[in-house]
Design a protein around this motif. Sequence first.
Motif, PDB file in Angstrom:
ATOM      1  N   ARG A   1      24.117  25.203 -42.018  1.00 28.13           N
ATOM      2  CA  ARG A   1      23.268  26.377 -41.873  1.00 28.13           C
ATOM      3  C   ARG A   1      21.928  26.028 -42.519  1.00 28.13           C
ATOM      4  O   ARG A   1      21.849  25.819 -43.724  1.00 28.13           O
ATOM      5  N   LEU A   2      20.869  25.939 -41.717  1.00 26.92           N
ATOM      6  CA  LEU A   2      19.583  25.509 -42.240  1.00 26.92           C
ATOM      7  C   LEU A   2      18.456  26.307 -41.603  1.00 26.92           C
ATOM      8  O   LEU A   2      18.464  26.569 -40.400  1.00 26.92           O
ATOM      9  N   ILE A   3      17.503  26.704 -42.445  1.00 27.14           N
ATOM     10  CA  ILE A   3      16.321  27.453 -42.032  1.00 27.14           C
ATOM     11  C   ILE A   3      15.103  26.621 -42.411  1.00 27.14           C
ATOM     12  O   ILE A   3      14.978  26.179 -43.553  1.00 27.14           O
ATOM     13  N   ALA A   4      14.210  26.392 -41.462  1.00 31.85           N
ATOM     14  CA  ALA A   4      13.034  25.559 -41.743  1.00 31.85           C
ATOM     15  C   ALA A   4      11.951  25.874 -40.723  1.00 31.85           C
ATOM     16  O   ALA A   4      12.186  26.558 -39.719  1.00 31.85           O
ATOM     17  N   GLY A   5      10.761  25.348 -40.973  1.00 30.63           N
ATOM     18  CA  GLY A   5       9.666  25.537 -40.031  1.00 30.63           C
ATOM     19  C   GLY A   5       8.508  24.613 -40.360  1.00 30.63           C
ATOM     20  O   GLY A   5       8.361  24.151 -41.498  1.00 30.63           O
ATOM     21  N   ARG A   6       7.701  24.344 -39.362  1.00 27.88           N
ATOM     22  CA  ARG A   6       6.538  23.476 -39.532  1.00 27.88           C
ATOM     23  C   ARG A   6       5.555  24.107 -40.514  1.00 27.88           C
ATOM     24  O   ARG A   6       5.192  25.274 -40.406  1.00 27.88           O
ATOM     25  N   VAL A   7       5.138  23.326 -41.496  1.00 28.25           N
ATOM     26  CA  VAL A   7       4.185  23.811 -42.492  1.00 28.25           C
ATOM     27  C   VAL A   7       2.828  24.041 -41.818  1.00 28.25           C
ATOM     28  O   VAL A   7       2.378  23.241 -40.999  1.00 28.25           O
ATOM     29  N   MET A   8       2.199  25.153 -42.178  1.00 29.87           N
ATOM     30  CA  MET A   8       0.891  25.512 -41.641  1.00 29.87           C
ATOM     31  C   MET A   8      -0.141  25.390 -42.760  1.00 29.87           C
ATOM     32  O   MET A   8       0.019  26.011 -43.817  1.00 29.87           O
ATOM     33  N   MET A   9      -1.191  24.600 -42.554  1.00 35.61           N
ATOM     34  CA  MET A   9      -2.315  24.574 -43.502  1.00 35.61           C
ATOM     35  C   MET A   9      -3.541  23.981 -42.816  1.00 35.61           C
ATOM     36  O   MET A   9      -3.500  22.847 -42.348  1.00 35.61           O
ATOM     37  N   ASP A  10      -4.587  24.792 -42.756  1.00 35.42           N
ATOM     38  CA  ASP A  10      -5.785  24.384 -42.033  1.00 35.42           C
ATOM     39  C   ASP A  10      -7.010  24.222 -42.937  1.00 35.42           C
ATOM     40  O   ASP A  10      -8.141  24.108 -42.444  1.00 35.42           O
ATOM     41  N   ARG A  11      -6.781  24.174 -44.268  1.00 34.20           N
ATOM     42  CA  ARG A  11      -7.907  23.954 -45.177  1.00 34.20           C
ATOM     43  C   ARG A  11      -7.383  23.506 -46.536  1.00 34.20           C
ATOM     44  O   ARG A  11      -6.188  23.619 -46.831  1.00 34.20           O
ATOM     45  N   HIS A  12      -8.300  22.979 -47.366  1.00 34.66           N
ATOM     46  CA  HIS A  12      -8.007  22.609 -48.749  1.00 34.66           C
ATOM     47  C   HIS A  12      -6.820  21.659 -48.862  1.00 34.66           C
ATOM     48  O   HIS A  12      -5.977  21.771 -49.766  1.00 34.66           O
ATOM     49  N   ALA A  13      -6.767  20.705 -47.947  1.00 35.97           N
ATOM     50  CA  ALA A  13      -5.740  19.660 -47.961  1.00 35.97           C
ATOM     51  C   ALA A  13      -6.349  18.426 -47.301  1.00 35.97           C
ATOM     52  O   ALA A  13      -7.369  18.525 -46.613  1.00 35.97           O
ATOM     53  N   PRO A  14      -5.746  17.248 -47.494  1.00 38.39           N
ATOM     54  CA  PRO A  14      -6.272  16.052 -46.835  1.00 38.39           C
ATOM     55  C   PRO A  14      -6.365  16.235 -45.326  1.00 38.39           C
ATOM     56  O   PRO A  14      -5.524  16.916 -44.711  1.00 38.39           O
ATOM     57  N   ALA A  15      -7.356  15.630 -44.725  1.00 36.84           N
ATOM     58  CA  ALA A  15      -7.572  15.790 -43.284  1.00 36.84           C
ATOM     59  C   ALA A  15      -6.328  15.418 -42.479  1.00 36.84           C
ATOM     60  O   ALA A  15      -6.021  16.053 -41.460  1.00 36.84           O
ATOM     61  N   ALA A  16      -5.586  14.412 -42.954  1.00 33.83           N
ATOM     62  CA  ALA A  16      -4.391  13.969 -42.222  1.00 33.83           C
ATOM     63  C   ALA A  16      -3.281  15.011 -42.234  1.00 33.83           C
ATOM     64  O   ALA A  16      -2.339  14.913 -41.444  1.00 33.83           O
ATOM     65  N   LEU A  17      -3.385  15.993 -43.107  1.00 29.44           N
ATOM     66  CA  LEU A  17      -2.366  17.041 -43.193  1.00 29.44           C
ATOM     67  C   LEU A  17      -2.870  18.394 -42.716  1.00 29.44           C
ATOM     68  O   LEU A  17      -2.109  19.365 -42.727  1.00 29.44           O
ATOM     69  N   CYS A  18      -4.108  18.473 -42.327  1.00 30.39           N
ATOM     70  CA  CYS A  18      -4.656  19.754 -41.884  1.00 30.39           C
ATOM     71  C   CYS A  18      -4.442  19.942 -40.385  1.00 30.39           C
ATOM     72  O   CYS A  18      -4.613  19.012 -39.590  1.00 30.39           O
TER      73      CYS A  18
END
Length: 437
Positions: free
Chosen positions: A163-180
Motif C-alpha cells: 500500500r503506497l501513496i506517492a506523487g511527482r514533486v512540484m517545484m517551479d522556483r527557488h531550486a536548481p534549474a535541473a529540478l525546476c
Amino acid sequence: MTSAPAPSSRVAILADLLDFERAPGALDISDAACRWRPAHWLLIENGRISAIHPDGPDARPGPDWHCIDASGQWLMPGFTDAHVHSAQIEIIGAFGEQLLQWLERYTFPAEQRMAQADDARACSQDFVDGLLRCGTTSAMVFPTVHATSVDALFEAAQAAGMRLIAGRVMMDRHAPAALCDSVESAERDCRALIERWHGQGRLAYAITPRFAPTSSPAQLALAGRLLAGTPGLYMQTHVAENPAEVDWVRQLFPDARSYLDVYERHGLLGERSMMAHGIWLDDIDVALLAQRGAAVAHCPSSNLFLGSGLFDWPRARDAGHGLCLASDVGAGTTLFMPQVMMDACKVQALRGQRVTAWELLHGATLGAAQALRLQGEIGQLEPGCAADVVLWHPALDDLQRRRQRVARSLHERVLAWLSLATPQHVAQVWVAGQRRV
C-alpha cells in the motif's frame, strides 16, 4: 527479500497479537489502551485476514492450511511511514546543516540523479526493500520532480504488493534549474501519472508540492485544481518545519495569515492532506487542521538531526487532527519505525512532557490508517483487513530477555522492546498475504 505462498494460499500464524481498536487515552498506560491477544491464531486467505481465534487443544487449523507456529513472538500490523523521501536514502546522516542549507548541499544533488531511469529503478527498489526489512508495509512517499522516479517507485511497490501513496514533486522556483518544472509541465506530468497509477491495485496518487517556497502561487493554484479534479487523490507537503523556513514563507506570501494559510488559500487542506512536521504552527493553525480533517506527520528523528525544533505532541493530540509518525528519511536517520518512536519519546521529554508506548505504536498503525482514511484496510489485526502483518522477536539476547522478564506490565514490556529493538528483531513480514521478508 523472499516470497512465499501465493496470495490465494491459506496461511495460519500462531503468535501473541498486539494492535488497537481505538486511540489510546492521553498518558494511559493500562492494558485496556491496546488489544493484546496472547497465543492466538491469525488466519489469512486471499491476501486478507479471514479470522482470529485463541489457541487450544482443537484450535489448530486443518491440513489445508499452511501453519506457522511462532509461539512467543509478537504479531502486529505492519507499520505505516507517513512521510519519507525515496530518493534520499543515500544521504542519511549527511553532516552539519539545518533545513534550507541541507536541501541545497545534499538533497537537491541526490534528487537530480533520479532523472536517469536506471538510477531511479535501483534506488526505488532499495528503498522498498529497506522499508519491508524494517517492518513497514505502507508508506506515503516523496519521490522527485522526475516522472521517471514516480514510475520506478510505483513499479517497485506494486511488485511487492505494498500500500503506497506517492506523487511527482512540484517545484517551479527557488531550486536548481535541473529540478525546476513549470506550471505547464507539472500539469502535463501529473495528469499522465494520475491516469497511469492512481487506484491501480494498492497504489494512490498524491498531489505533491514540495513546500510553499518552491512553488509559485500559480503552481499552488494548479495543485488545488488537480486535487479537486480526481476523487480519492491525496495531498502531501511540508509545513512549519524550521523557523528560517517560516520567515521565508512570510516574505514570499505577505498576504497569508500563516504558513498553513498559504495552503488553505489554494485549496490544499482537506481530509486527505498530510502535512509533514508542523512544529511551528500556532493555535489557529492547529484548529484549522482539525476543522479540515487534515493530518500531521510528526518526524522526530529528522527534527532532532537538523535541529528544527520540538513538536508539541499533546497539543496536536488534543486538537483532534490526524496525527501519525514518519521517518522523513533522509533528514531522518533511519527507516526503522521503533527508533522513530523512541525519538518521539525523547522530543517530548525535552519539552517536559510524556508520550506513552501506546500512543507511539498507534501513531504508526491504526492512527496512521485513520489519518490516511484507510481504516478497515490497514493498521489493525481485524478480519477483512489486508494481511499486512509483521512477526517480531520480543528479545534477541540475554539482556533483552532479562528486561522482558522483569517488566511489571505489558506497557513496560512494549516500551522496553521499542527502546532495544533493531531491524534484526523482524522475524517475518507479510504483505497482502505474501511473505516478503
